[in-house]
Structures are given as structure tokens and as C-alpha cells.
Design a protein around this motif. Structure first.
Motif, PDB file in Angstrom:
ATOM      1  N   ASN A   4       5.611 -47.824 -40.321  1.00  0.00           N
ATOM      2  CA  ASN A   4       4.363 -47.210 -40.774  1.00  0.00           C
ATOM      3  C   ASN A   4       4.113 -47.417 -42.255  1.00  0.00           C
ATOM      4  O   ASN A   4       3.025 -47.105 -42.751  1.00  0.00           O
ATOM      5  N   LEU A   5       5.094 -47.996 -42.983  1.00  0.00           N
ATOM      6  CA  LEU A   5       4.911 -48.301 -44.402  1.00  0.00           C
ATOM      7  C   LEU A   5       4.676 -49.783 -44.652  1.00  0.00           C
ATOM      8  O   LEU A   5       4.420 -50.187 -45.785  1.00  0.00           O
ATOM      9  N   ASP A   6       4.758 -50.593 -43.610  1.00  0.00           N
ATOM     10  CA  ASP A   6       4.552 -52.029 -43.758  1.00  0.00           C
ATOM     11  C   ASP A   6       3.063 -52.343 -43.863  1.00  0.00           C
ATOM     12  O   ASP A   6       2.233 -51.687 -43.212  1.00  0.00           O
ATOM     13  N   ASP A  14      14.166 -47.325 -40.044  1.00  0.00           N
ATOM     14  CA  ASP A  14      13.070 -48.288 -40.014  1.00  0.00           C
ATOM     15  C   ASP A  14      11.762 -47.519 -40.132  1.00  0.00           C
ATOM     16  O   ASP A  14      11.510 -46.569 -39.376  1.00  0.00           O
ATOM     17  N   ASN A  15      10.922 -47.929 -41.091  1.00  0.00           N
ATOM     18  CA  ASN A  15       9.634 -47.266 -41.326  1.00  0.00           C
ATOM     19  C   ASN A  15       8.479 -48.258 -41.221  1.00  0.00           C
ATOM     20  O   ASN A  15       7.852 -48.623 -42.225  1.00  0.00           O
ATOM     21  N   PHE A  29      13.680 -40.382 -43.103  1.00  0.00           N
ATOM     22  CA  PHE A  29      12.564 -41.102 -43.719  1.00  0.00           C
ATOM     23  C   PHE A  29      13.047 -41.955 -44.892  1.00  0.00           C
ATOM     24  O   PHE A  29      13.289 -43.149 -44.750  1.00  0.00           O
ATOM     25  N   MET A  30      13.237 -41.337 -46.065  1.00  0.00           N
ATOM     26  CA  MET A  30      13.641 -42.111 -47.237  1.00  0.00           C
ATOM     27  C   MET A  30      14.174 -41.192 -48.318  1.00  0.00           C
ATOM     28  O   MET A  30      14.019 -39.974 -48.265  1.00  0.00           O
ATOM     29  N   ASN A  35      14.674 -46.796 -47.799  1.00  0.00           N
ATOM     30  CA  ASN A  35      14.393 -46.390 -46.423  1.00  0.00           C
ATOM     31  C   ASN A  35      15.707 -46.053 -45.727  1.00  0.00           C
ATOM     32  O   ASN A  35      16.637 -46.858 -45.737  1.00  0.00           O
ATOM     33  N   ASN A  56       9.868 -52.593 -44.201  1.00  0.00           N
ATOM     34  CA  ASN A  56      10.531 -51.356 -44.601  1.00  0.00           C
ATOM     35  C   ASN A  56      11.528 -50.921 -43.527  1.00  0.00           C
ATOM     36  O   ASN A  56      11.339 -49.924 -42.825  1.00  0.00           O
ATOM     37  N   LYS A  57      12.600 -51.680 -43.425  1.00  0.00           N
ATOM     38  CA  LYS A  57      13.662 -51.377 -42.471  1.00  0.00           C
ATOM     39  C   LYS A  57      14.731 -50.531 -43.140  1.00  0.00           C
ATOM     40  O   LYS A  57      14.790 -50.439 -44.367  1.00  0.00           O
ATOM     41  N   ALA A  58      15.582 -49.926 -42.332  1.00  0.00           N
ATOM     42  CA  ALA A  58      16.646 -49.077 -42.876  1.00  0.00           C
ATOM     43  C   ALA A  58      17.482 -49.854 -43.882  1.00  0.00           C
ATOM     44  O   ALA A  58      17.901 -50.980 -43.617  1.00  0.00           O
TER      45      ALA A  58
END
Length: 202
Positions: free
Chosen positions: A146-148, A143-144, A87-88, A140, A117-119
């Protein structure tokens, strides 16, 4: 999903202005001046070094705020207090005794800037209030999306930079063993301390 465990402290702003570096920022030392496109920040931590490249054109308020904390020396002695592999990794708000450092006023959310919010990208942590980011940030590690913006709550999380050197340090941090500390979860069992954060050039 809230990427902050910050505790609201009574008298936070009064305490912040009592700290000389932050007081200097509040009295006109210049967090409001956006960083040049080539400006980078190097973090030296107890787990190694990493360097962030900033994107002031996309997130001017966020970068100016972040650079104010960097130049004041605020991040020295803070820790990565929330680490979730897959996740992060989040830091920049608590000292090694898990005491939250007083901050300046929060900033407006800049999540609608087109950055994802990519790696490896760096974004600001906040509470459920979209305009609550202060000093805490997260990297991050995957790649997340779900946070964009507009996920996960109609607001998203504001990306303002990317790790361009030392991702191996972030990879080391993300795999550190974690534990619970009071009500907080995912706290590194051995503190990962930010020793310094300094502006560097390409």
C-alpha cells in the motif's frame, strides 16, 4: 496515510545552515555524490545495531541526500519516534527530548524506481507533499504494498535501501511499548536513540 509527523518550523533553512555539519553540506561538501554500489551504513542504537545496504542506481538523489546526513553526523542523537508493529519503525528527525532537528531542503520523490516496500526495506518519510522528504526514514517491518507507487495517494514512498544485517534489532524496536507525546502517537515510552550512523564496506 502520512509517514511523517514533522512540524513545519519557521526559519527552518536558516537554522539548518547555522549547524556546522549541515552548513558544510550546503556549501559544497558532497551529499550529491552517489554512494558506490557496495556502500553500506551501520546504525548503532540503544536497542542494538543494524546495517543498511544502499541502492544508488535506483534512487540516486535519495541515497546522496541520505549519505549527506550520515556523513555530517546528523543522525547521532536522534530517535525512533514512531513505531507501529505490523507496519514500520520511523526515525532520524527528532532528538530524545522530542525536538525536531533542522534539516536541509527537501528532495524530489523517487518512488517510481521499481523498488517495493517489502519487509526490511528502508524508505524516506514525507508529508502529504510528495517532494518533502528530508532526513526522516522508516524501515518496513512487513510487506507494505500500500506504500508502493502509486499508492496510497498517487505518489508512493521511495525505497532506497534494505537492512542486510541486524534485522533482530529492528524486530526489537518494533515491539517496544509506545505511548502518546502531545499530538504524536506511537512514540516509544523509553527513547530508542541512534548513537551513530557510519559508512561501512562489505
Amino acid at each position: 496515510m502520512i509517514l511523517s509527523r514533522r512540524i513545519v518550523l519557521t526559519g527552518l533553512m536558516a537554522a539548518a545552515t547555522a549547524l556546522s555539519p549541515l552548513a558544510a553540506m550546503a556549501q559544497g561538501a558532497s551529499p550529491a555524490t552517489a554512494a558506490p554500489k557496495t556502500e553500506r551504513v551501520q546504525f548503532v542504537t540503544s536497542a542494538g545495531k543494524f546495517t543498511i545496504e544502499l541502492y544508488p542506481d535506483a534512487a540516486p538523489k535519495t541515497v546522496a541526500n541520505f549519505m549527506g546526513y550520515v556523513k555530517s553526523g546528523f543522525y547521532s542523537g536522534t530517535i525512533f519516534h514512531r513505531v507501529i508493529n505490523g507496519f514500520m519503525v520511523q526515525g532520524g528527525g527528532f532528538d530524545r527530548d522530542m525536538k525536531e532537528k533542522p534539516t536541509l531542503a527537501p528532495i524530489a520523490l523517487e518512488s517510481q524506481n521499481g523498488l517495493k516496500n517489502k519487509a526490511g526495506t528502508v524508505a524516506m518519510a514525507r508529508t502529504s507533499n510528495p517532494n518533502s522528504a528530508t532526513a526522516q526514514f522508516f524501515v518496513n517491518v512487513v510487506d507494505n504494498p500500500n506504500l508502493d507507487y502509486p499508492q496510497p495517494d498517487g505518489n508512493g514512498y521511495a525505497v532506497f535501501g534494505k537492512v542486510v544485517e541486524g534485522m533482530d534489532t529492528i524486530d526489537k524496536i518494533k515491539t517496544t511499548p509506545t505511548t502518546a507525546y502531545g499530538a504524536m502517537r506511537n512514540v516509544p515510552a523509553a527513547p530508542i536513540v541512534i548513537e551513530s550512523a557510519t559508512v561501512v564496506t562489505k
